[in-house]
Design a protein around this motif. Sequence first.
Motif, PDB file in Angstrom:
ATOM      1  N   LYS A 183       2.417 -15.175 -43.164  1.00  0.00           N
ATOM      2  CA  LYS A 183       2.278 -16.494 -42.525  1.00  0.00           C
ATOM      3  C   LYS A 183       0.898 -17.079 -42.775  1.00  0.00           C
ATOM      4  O   LYS A 183       0.749 -18.273 -43.052  1.00  0.00           O
ATOM      5  N   GLU A 184      -0.141 -16.244 -42.679  1.00  0.00           N
ATOM      6  CA  GLU A 184      -1.506 -16.724 -42.943  1.00  0.00           C
ATOM      7  C   GLU A 184      -1.645 -17.184 -44.389  1.00  0.00           C
ATOM      8  O   GLU A 184      -2.256 -18.228 -44.663  1.00  0.00           O
ATOM      9  N   LEU A 185      -1.081 -16.407 -45.311  1.00  0.00           N
ATOM     10  CA  LEU A 185      -1.171 -16.768 -46.724  1.00  0.00           C
ATOM     11  C   LEU A 185      -0.396 -18.049 -47.015  1.00  0.00           C
ATOM     12  O   LEU A 185      -0.839 -18.877 -47.822  1.00  0.00           O
ATOM     13  N   GLU A 186       0.764 -18.222 -46.373  1.00  0.00           N
ATOM     14  CA  GLU A 186       1.518 -19.468 -46.555  1.00  0.00           C
ATOM     15  C   GLU A 186       0.688 -20.662 -46.090  1.00  0.00           C
ATOM     16  O   GLU A 186       0.670 -21.707 -46.742  1.00  0.00           O
ATOM     17  N   GLU A 226      -1.079 -12.741 -53.777  1.00  0.00           N
ATOM     18  CA  GLU A 226      -1.188 -11.889 -52.587  1.00  0.00           C
ATOM     19  C   GLU A 226       0.060 -11.997 -51.723  1.00  0.00           C
ATOM     20  O   GLU A 226       0.555 -10.992 -51.205  1.00  0.00           O
ATOM     21  N   MET A 227       0.553 -13.216 -51.569  1.00  0.00           N
ATOM     22  CA  MET A 227       1.731 -13.444 -50.744  1.00  0.00           C
ATOM     23  C   MET A 227       2.961 -12.759 -51.343  1.00  0.00           C
ATOM     24  O   MET A 227       3.737 -12.122 -50.622  1.00  0.00           O
ATOM     25  N   ARG A 228       3.127 -12.846 -52.662  1.00  0.00           N
ATOM     26  CA  ARG A 228       4.260 -12.173 -53.315  1.00  0.00           C
ATOM     27  C   ARG A 228       4.178 -10.661 -53.130  1.00  0.00           C
ATOM     28  O   ARG A 228       5.187 -10.013 -52.883  1.00  0.00           O
ATOM     29  N   MET A 229       2.971 -10.121 -53.233  1.00  0.00           N
ATOM     30  CA  MET A 229       2.807  -8.677 -53.039  1.00  0.00           C
ATOM     31  C   MET A 229       3.165  -8.274 -51.614  1.00  0.00           C
ATOM     32  O   MET A 229       3.848  -7.262 -51.395  1.00  0.00           O
ATOM     33  N   THR A 237       9.733  -6.220 -48.098  1.00  0.00           N
ATOM     34  CA  THR A 237      11.108  -5.945 -48.521  1.00  0.00           C
ATOM     35  C   THR A 237      11.335  -4.444 -48.676  1.00  0.00           C
ATOM     36  O   THR A 237      12.364  -3.919 -48.238  1.00  0.00           O
ATOM     37  N   GLU A 238      10.369  -3.763 -49.281  1.00  0.00           N
ATOM     38  CA  GLU A 238      10.483  -2.316 -49.453  1.00  0.00           C
ATOM     39  C   GLU A 238      10.494  -1.601 -48.108  1.00  0.00           C
ATOM     40  O   GLU A 238      11.259  -0.667 -47.895  1.00  0.00           O
TER      41      GLU A 238
END
Length: 122
Positions: free
Chosen positions: A84-87, A39-42, A48-49
């Motif tokens: 930040k939440e996912l991290e 999820e974080m990578r997505m 980035t896009e």
Amino acid sequence: MSISNEALQKLLREVETQAIASQQQIALTRTQQAAKQREMRMAQLTRTEILSLPADTNVYEGVGKMFISLPVTEMKGKLETQIKELEGDVDSLGKRLHYLEVSQKNSKDQIDRMLRGGVNAS
């Protein structure tokens, strides 16, 4: 003082049960951690896009079965918050995984000590 065979077997079963539960929890935690990392990578890729788009580009967020138009800056802010939440989630799952692995190792060590003690007592 020696522990009776029945008490030793009961204690051994309890420790084995704890070890099995730890193994299951480790597998579950690893799965949850992988899902959060995905999820974080997505979210990072989406951010980035979005950063590469001009400021006046129409950006839409999916809400249920519909899409809502958002300014690029608002969408960027939402993605930053989500990342930040996912991290934090990944970090806490990593700590939980470490705890469970230590717990499982301790259970295995305890089983080994009991078996060696039972063998030596025989």
